[in-house]
Scaffold this motif. Structure first.
Motif, PDB file in Angstrom:
ATOM      1  N   ARG A  54     -26.179  55.665  32.763  1.00  0.00           N
ATOM      2  CA  ARG A  54     -25.957  56.964  32.152  1.00  0.00           C
ATOM      3  C   ARG A  54     -24.821  56.891  31.142  1.00  0.00           C
ATOM      4  NH1 ARG A  54     -26.348  61.579  36.909  1.00  0.00           N
ATOM      5  NH2 ARG A  54     -28.524  61.130  37.559  1.00  0.00           N
ATOM      6  N   PRO A  55     -24.935  57.682  30.035  1.00  0.00           N
ATOM      7  CA  PRO A  55     -23.833  57.713  29.065  1.00  0.00           C
ATOM      8  C   PRO A  55     -22.593  58.350  29.660  1.00  0.00           C
ATOM      9  CG  PRO A  55     -25.873  58.600  28.124  1.00  0.00           C
ATOM     10  CD  PRO A  55     -26.093  58.481  29.597  1.00  0.00           C
ATOM     11  N   VAL A  56     -21.454  57.752  29.361  1.00  0.00           N
ATOM     12  CA  VAL A  56     -20.170  58.245  29.851  1.00  0.00           C
ATOM     13  C   VAL A  56     -19.276  58.534  28.651  1.00  0.00           C
ATOM     14  CG1 VAL A  56     -18.119  57.729  31.219  1.00  0.00           C
ATOM     15  CG2 VAL A  56     -20.369  56.935  31.981  1.00  0.00           C
ATOM     16  N   ALA A  57     -18.659  59.733  28.650  1.00  0.00           N
ATOM     17  CA  ALA A  57     -17.815  60.143  27.532  1.00  0.00           C
ATOM     18  C   ALA A  57     -16.475  59.423  27.601  1.00  0.00           C
ATOM     19  CB  ALA A  57     -17.629  61.652  27.546  1.00  0.00           C
ATOM     20  N   ASP A  58     -16.524  58.130  27.315  1.00  0.00           N
ATOM     21  CA  ASP A  58     -15.319  57.289  27.333  1.00  0.00           C
ATOM     22  C   ASP A  58     -15.177  56.661  25.950  1.00  0.00           C
ATOM     23  OD1 ASP A  58     -13.127  55.826  28.020  1.00  0.00           O
ATOM     24  OD2 ASP A  58     -14.256  54.265  29.086  1.00  0.00           O
ATOM     25  N   PHE A  59     -14.169  57.112  25.192  1.00  0.00           N
ATOM     26  CA  PHE A  59     -14.023  56.669  23.810  1.00  0.00           C
ATOM     27  C   PHE A  59     -13.795  55.164  23.748  1.00  0.00           C
ATOM     28  CE2 PHE A  59     -11.803  55.834  19.851  1.00  0.00           C
ATOM     29  CZ  PHE A  59     -12.542  56.580  18.944  1.00  0.00           C
ATOM     30  N   THR A  60     -14.698  54.479  23.001  1.00  0.00           N
ATOM     31  CA  THR A  60     -14.610  53.031  22.888  1.00  0.00           C
ATOM     32  C   THR A  60     -15.341  52.568  21.627  1.00  0.00           C
ATOM     33  OG1 THR A  60     -15.167  50.930  23.942  1.00  0.00           O
ATOM     34  CG2 THR A  60     -16.669  52.762  24.311  1.00  0.00           C
ATOM     35  N   PHE A  61     -14.885  51.422  21.101  1.00  0.00           N
ATOM     36  CA  PHE A  61     -15.551  50.803  19.955  1.00  0.00           C
ATOM     37  C   PHE A  61     -16.472  49.667  20.396  1.00  0.00           C
ATOM     38  CE2 PHE A  61     -11.838  52.736  17.946  1.00  0.00           C
ATOM     39  CZ  PHE A  61     -12.385  53.276  16.795  1.00  0.00           C
ATOM     40  N   ASP A  62     -16.756  49.589  21.672  1.00  0.00           N
ATOM     41  CA  ASP A  62     -17.525  48.461  22.195  1.00  0.00           C
ATOM     42  C   ASP A  62     -18.926  48.370  21.578  1.00  0.00           C
ATOM     43  OD1 ASP A  62     -15.411  47.765  23.737  1.00  0.00           O
ATOM     44  OD2 ASP A  62     -16.200  48.585  25.624  1.00  0.00           O
TER      45      ASP A  62
END
Length: 291
Positions: A54-62
């Motif tokens: 599931r998508p998680v609202a965790d800011f990342t540039f991965d």
């Protein structure tokens, strides 16, 4: 002014104010809701991550790092750019020739041919793809013509389920998008300029290179850009006529949403595609200004 007239005028002014604000809200608000809001949603998703499917609202540039560090996706990206560039060039050359020939005609035949050239835009996209499959197939029209004319001794399978098939199909499908802007640019050229050039003794080729081509260049650039942008995001044509050899960047984006269900990474790929289109449009604008 009587009291009744003043009251009526006040009511009219009161009702006119909402109407005056309603039109700008609709004109500017509708594109924001239908265009900008989905784009902002994709941009937001591209900085999220996946956990437990599931998508998680965790800011990342991965997601962007994953794209830039994967030779497979980078290779597909540049190969798609290269292929769509050829599609745009082929459609531009063919579209200019067709638009120029129609423009030189007079009378009803001119309108009939123009309508015929843009009529494929009203045909279903799926119908056009299957038509190209029938033309390029082993027993298709192209193979029959080549065998009949003696260019081939037997039908060939090289025209379908490869990059060549994708390039030919995209060129033919998006050709009307190249014809129309070129024709509109040609139609804006005053006939008096052509007549003046001929009166001064210029040969037709000199008239074309000195007057017609420079004045129609903005339309040609716009037509080529239309074709390239549409081909860049196409994922259905490569899948239908390219087979396993027709994997493009559009199919990569679609696969992340439709098969892998990795929406954050798919959104990142879509943002990369959007930035590419924006860069191409800026380049086209620069070329138009210099012509």
């Amino acid at each position: 002014m009587s009291q009744s007239a003043s009251t009526a005028l006040g009511k009219h002014t009161t009702t006119a104010r909402p109407a005056r604000w309603l039109l700008p809200i609709v004109v500017f608000g509708l594109p924001c809701v239908t265009v900008l809001l989905p784009l902002l949603t994709f941009l937001t998703y591209s900085f999220w991550s996946m956990e437990g499917g599931r998508p998680v609202a965790d800011f990342t540039f991965d997601n962007y790092v994953k794209f830039a560090g994967d030779p497979g996706y980078v290779g597909v990206y540049f190969s798609t750019l290269w292929m769509t560039l050829f599609v745009a060039i082929f459609a531009l050359i063919a579209g200019y020739i067709i638009a120029y020939c129609i423009w030189r005609l007079d009378g009803p035949i001119r309108n009939i041919l123009l309508l015929s050239s843009v009529l494929p835009l009203s045909i279903s996209y799926i119908v056009k793809i299957y038509s190209m499959r029938n033309i390029l197939g082993f027993s298709g029209f192209l193979n029959q013509i080549l065998v009949w004319s003696g260019f081939l001794s037997e039908p060939s399978r090289t025209f379908l389920f490869n990059q060549t098939a994708v390039t030919i199909s995209m060129t033919m499908i998006y050709l009307p998008f190249g014809i129309l802007p070129i024709y509109l640019a040609l139609d804006r050229i005053p006939r008096s300029l052509i007549a003046a050039s001929e009166d001064l003794g210029a040969y037709p080729w000199r008239t074309f290179t000195r007057i017609v081509l420079p004045l129609s260049a903005p339309g040609a650039v716009a037509g080529g850009m239309f074709v390239m942008v549409l081909a860049l995001g196409d994922f259905l044509t490569p899948q239908m006529v390219g087979g396993t050899s027709g994997f493009t960047f559009g199919r990569a984006v679609w696969s992340q949403f439709g098969l892998a269900f990795n929406w954050p990474f798919g959104a990142a790929l879509a943002v990369v595609l959007l930035l590419t289109v924006a860069a191409l449009m800026a380049l086209a604008n620069l070329l138009v200004r210099r012509t």
